[in-house]
Structure formats: structure tokens, C-alpha cells
Design an enzyme around this catalytic site. Structure first.
Site, short mmCIF file in Angstrom:
data_model
loop_
_atom_site.label_atom_id
_atom_site.label_comp_id
_atom_site.label_asym_id
_atom_site.label_seq_id
_atom_site.Cartn_x
_atom_site.Cartn_y
_atom_site.Cartn_z
N GLY A 49 0.90 -1.14 -0.02
CA GLY A 49 0.04 -0.05 0.08
C GLY A 49 0.82 1.31 0.09
O GLY A 49 2.10 1.17 0.39
N GLN A 51 1.15 3.61 1.85
CA GLN A 51 1.61 3.77 3.46
C GLN A 51 2.28 2.50 3.99
O GLN A 51 2.43 2.15 5.19
CB GLN A 51 0.69 4.29 4.30
CG GLN A 51 0.51 5.93 4.24
CD GLN A 51 1.91 6.62 4.47
OE1 GLN A 51 2.58 6.10 5.15
NE2 GLN A 51 1.65 7.93 4.20
N SER A 52 2.83 1.60 3.02
CA SER A 52 3.36 0.12 3.55
C SER A 52 4.67 0.18 4.35
O SER A 52 5.37 0.74 3.93
CB SER A 52 3.64 -0.53 2.26
OG SER A 52 4.39 -1.70 2.57
N ASN A 53 4.35 -0.32 5.51
CA ASN A 53 5.47 -0.29 6.49
C ASN A 53 6.64 -1.32 5.78
O ASN A 53 7.78 -0.81 6.13
CB ASN A 53 5.15 -0.86 7.96
CG ASN A 53 4.00 -0.08 8.62
OD1 ASN A 53 4.45 1.09 8.74
ND2 ASN A 53 3.04 -0.51 8.83
N CYS A 55 7.23 -1.68 2.66
CA CYS A 55 7.99 -0.98 1.45
C CYS A 55 8.90 -0.14 2.07
O CYS A 55 10.08 -0.20 1.64
CB CYS A 55 6.95 -0.38 0.61
SG CYS A 55 6.10 -1.43 -0.52
#
Length: 326
Positions: A49, A51-53, A55
Site C-alpha cells: 500500500g 503507506q506500506s510499512n 515497503c
């Protein structure tokens, strides 16, 4: 290195000590990045996403290893100028990540994975360097071993003596697979509960069963080693209700523990609701909730309205030393 790893771990991962400077202590990424380095890759590609943690953590780890991060980020935003720099996106940008914006509902197998493979081919042709592909959440048979080592840490801290159940958020299945497999291999009486924050029980059951087969545990079934709990993802992945945000606010005020809106907040709220409505699914009242991070996701702005409303009476203007605070 974990005593559990020789049962199922690839030989390269059992010998990570030969590259101690690459021992990134971020669970699944420790093993995934070691694999990327051992393959002499110059790029790392992953997805999640906006706001992916995962990534963000991948981007930071890649830069620490002098690799170029490439992130496929799912969002409904279609205007490049409206992709912000808050929360995890700030760190993505600070790391100089190449970010590729794709539709939020893009499935991994049919859209994200083919895009990642296309990008890897393009990078190989343009730079002469290979790209290492990390699946969503780092949840595959390599990343699995990050949470096998977590389970060993929990054992050393008295897991078996102090708790009857362990509960955690499930967003891609890697944490759930690693903990459930570890629990099974040790013959533990602890029961593992995964509270899903996206997709559904059928998806994660299939994913974890595939993981079991990939590490040679094809006679073990997800249904026998893991309790997958539905009904607490709210509006969906990365989408919050006002009740969920208020819950996060209440927990932080009462305990000083910070929960993020995407993962730990939904899972902790789900645990509380299950204890009220279905307490018999737990083996006892000694329950360990595993907080798996996500603090940077708290800074994406989604909590702003709730926090300001709840704390408006806590802000006091004090313009002059001769006056009393208002």
C-alpha cells in the site's frame, strides 16, 4: 542462528554469519536481503500500500546495503503531484526510492507480480544489474525464517511458561506462517491466533498452506496449527473507521502504547472484541499480543481529526509570564 532453522531453512540462510555486516535486524528482511546480496543483485523491487510499512523498511534496508529500492505502491490517487511525503512516504522519498503508483485494488498474482517482473527485465537491460523481487509483506519461504527466529526469542523470554495464547495482526501471512510453523515444530501447547486486516480467511489459509508445502511440511495444514480470525478489518486494508481511531487514541492515553491504524490497531481492537464475544476460542486468560510495529504509519494524517478533537481541551495558551494559563 535459531535452533529451529536446520529443520526447514535453506543452506545459504543457515550460514548468514559469514556476512555479519549485512545482518539487518528487521525480521523477514534479514533473510530476504541476505538472499539478495548473495545473488549479487543491484536492485530490490517490492510492493504494498502507499503507506506500506514493509515497503519503507525494504527501502531503508536496501540503502544500507547499497542497493537501489523500487516500490510499487497501491493507492486510489491518480495525480502524481498528490502523492505526498507524510508517514512512510517520507522515508521512501528520503531513501531515494523509485516509486511506481498502481491502482489500489491491483491483485498481487495477476497484476503486481507481473509488473515487478517487467520492471526487473527493464532494469537488467538498462543497468546490467539483476533485481531481487520481494513479494508483498516479504511473505514467502525466505522471509518465513524471520519469524522463526522471533519465536525462538519468545521461548527464551518465557513464552511457554507465561502464556497460553499468542495473538498478532495478519496482513500478508508471513508473520502468521512463521509463528504457526515454529509453534508446531516445537510441539508447543501455545495457540496462535492471526487477526486478519485485509483479504479473507480463505486467502490466508491457501497462502500459508502453500508456504508449508514450499518448506517441505506438506503433511501439515494451516487449519491445524493456526486460528485465523475474520471480521475485524473494518472498511478494508489501510482504511479506518472513527471507532478504530478512537480505540487507538484510548489505548495510547491509558497505557502509553502506540498502535498504528493499518495493522496493530485493528488487531488489538479485534482481540478485545473476541474476548467479549467469543472468549472460548482462547485456551486461557494469559494472552500475549505481539505488536509488530507500524509507528511511521501513524503519521499519515489519518489520526489528525480524532486526536485534535480528543485533545482540544489539553492545549492551553499562555501568552505572558504574568498571566495564568488559559
Amino acid at each position: 542462528m535459531s535452533k529451529l532453522l536446520p529443520y526447514v531453512c535453506p543452506k545459504w540462510a543457515q550460514n548468514l554469519n559469514h556476512i555479519p555486516k549485512y545482518r539487518i535486524q528487521v525480521r523477514k528482511l534479514e533473510f530476504l536481503m541476505a538472499d539478495a546480496v548473495s545473488r549479487k543483485c543491484g536492485h530490490v523491487i517490492t510492493c504494498g500500500g502507499v503507506q506500506s510499512n514493509h515497503c519503507r523498511a525494504t527501502a531503508v534496508a536496501a540503502r544500507q546495503l547499497q542497493l537501489q529500492p523500487h516500490l510499487l505502491l497501491r493507492t486510489d490517487v491518480q495525480d502524481q503531484s498528490k502523492i505526498g511525503s507524510e508517514g512512510n512516504l517520507l522515508l521512501d522519498r528520503l531513501c531515494g526510492s523509485n516509486m511506481y503508483i498502481v491502482p489500489r485494488k491491483s491483485p498481487y498474482e495477476t497484476e503486481l507480480k507481473p509488473r515487478m517482473e517487467t520492471l526487473a527485465k527493464k532494469l537488467r537491460e538498462e543497468t546490467g544489474k539483476e533485481a531481487y523481487l520481494v513479494p508483498v509483506g516479504g511473505s514467502n519461504s525466505v522471509g518465513l525464517f524471520g519469524y522463526i527466529t522471533v519465536f525462538e526469542e519468545l521461548i527464551s523470554q518465557g513464552l511457554f511458561d507465561q502464556f497460553d495464547d499468542i495473538v498478532f495482526a495478519c496482513g500478508s501471512g508471513g508473520t502468521a506462517a512463521g509463528l504457526a510453523i515454529s509453534n508446531h515444530l516445537t510441539g508447543s501447547r501455545i495457540r496462535c491466533h492471526a487477526i486478519i486486516v485485509c483479504d479473507d480467511k480463505a486467502y490466508f489459509t491457501d497462502h500459508i498452506n502453500q508456504t508449508l508445502c514450499s518448506v517441505g511440511l506438506d503433511t501439515v495444514h494451516c487449519q491445524d496449527i493456526l486460528d485465523i480470525i475474520e471480521g475485524h478489518k473494518g472498511r478494508g486494508y489501510g482504511l479506518s473507521t472513527s471507532e478504530e481511531l478512537e480505540f487507538i487514541m484510548n489505548v495510547s492515553q491509558q497505557s502509553g502504547i502506540m498502535l498504528d491504524p493499518v495493522y496493530s490497531g485493528k488487531a488489538a481492537r479485534g482481540l478485545m472484541e473476541e474476548l467479549r464475544s467469543n472468549p472460548d476460542r482462547f485456551q486461557g486468560n494469559r494472552i500475549l499480543f505481539l505488536h509488530t510495529g507500524g509507528v511511521f504509519g501513524m503519521y499519515d494524517g489519518s489520526l489528525d481529526s480524532v486526536v485534535k478533537a480528543e485533545t482540544k481541551d489539553l492545549v492551553h495558551m499562555w501568552p505572558s509570564i504574568d498571566s495564568s494559563p488559559e
